[in-house]
Design a protein around this motif. Sequence first.
Motif, PDB file in Angstrom:
ATOM      1  N   THR A  25       0.748  -1.141   0.119  1.00 50.44           N
ATOM      2  CA  THR A  25      -0.112   0.075   0.059  1.00 50.44           C
ATOM      3  C   THR A  25       0.778   1.170  -0.183  1.00 50.44           C
ATOM      4  O   THR A  25       2.017   1.044   0.171  1.00 50.44           O
ATOM      5  N   TRP A  26       0.383   2.436  -0.002  1.00 52.29           N
ATOM      6  CA  TRP A  26       1.122   3.766   0.018  1.00 52.29           C
ATOM      7  C   TRP A  26       1.478   3.952   1.302  1.00 52.29           C
ATOM      8  O   TRP A  26       2.523   4.410   1.371  1.00 52.29           O
ATOM      9  N   LEU A  27       0.987   3.493   2.084  1.00 47.47           N
ATOM     10  CA  LEU A  27       1.525   3.718   3.600  1.00 47.47           C
ATOM     11  C   LEU A  27       2.585   2.807   3.846  1.00 47.47           C
ATOM     12  O   LEU A  27       3.600   3.094   4.478  1.00 47.47           O
ATOM     13  N   ALA A  28       2.715   1.591   3.349  1.00 49.90           N
ATOM     14  CA  ALA A  28       3.836   0.847   3.424  1.00 49.90           C
ATOM     15  C   ALA A  28       4.834   1.532   2.713  1.00 49.90           C
ATOM     16  O   ALA A  28       6.121   1.359   3.200  1.00 49.90           O
TER      17      ALA A  28
END
Length: 66
Positions: A25-28
């Motif tokens: 994900t973008w957060l990862a």
Amino acid sequence: MLKKFLEKRSAQTVMGYKLKEPRPTWLAGFWAAVYFGLPFFLFTVLLDIAIEWFTGNCYGLWCYFQ
């Protein structure tokens, strides 16, 4: 070993519902940049400052902006 990561896993189900596959994900990506990119960036900036201080030659990116 690489083959283990590339092979497709069988779908998991819970009470008849198919679970979504885990995915990046973008957060990862953000936390990977924070934990790996930021320390590397700070180390190279400090190395450039040390080289400039000891040799008098500027090798850093900020030399283009002075």
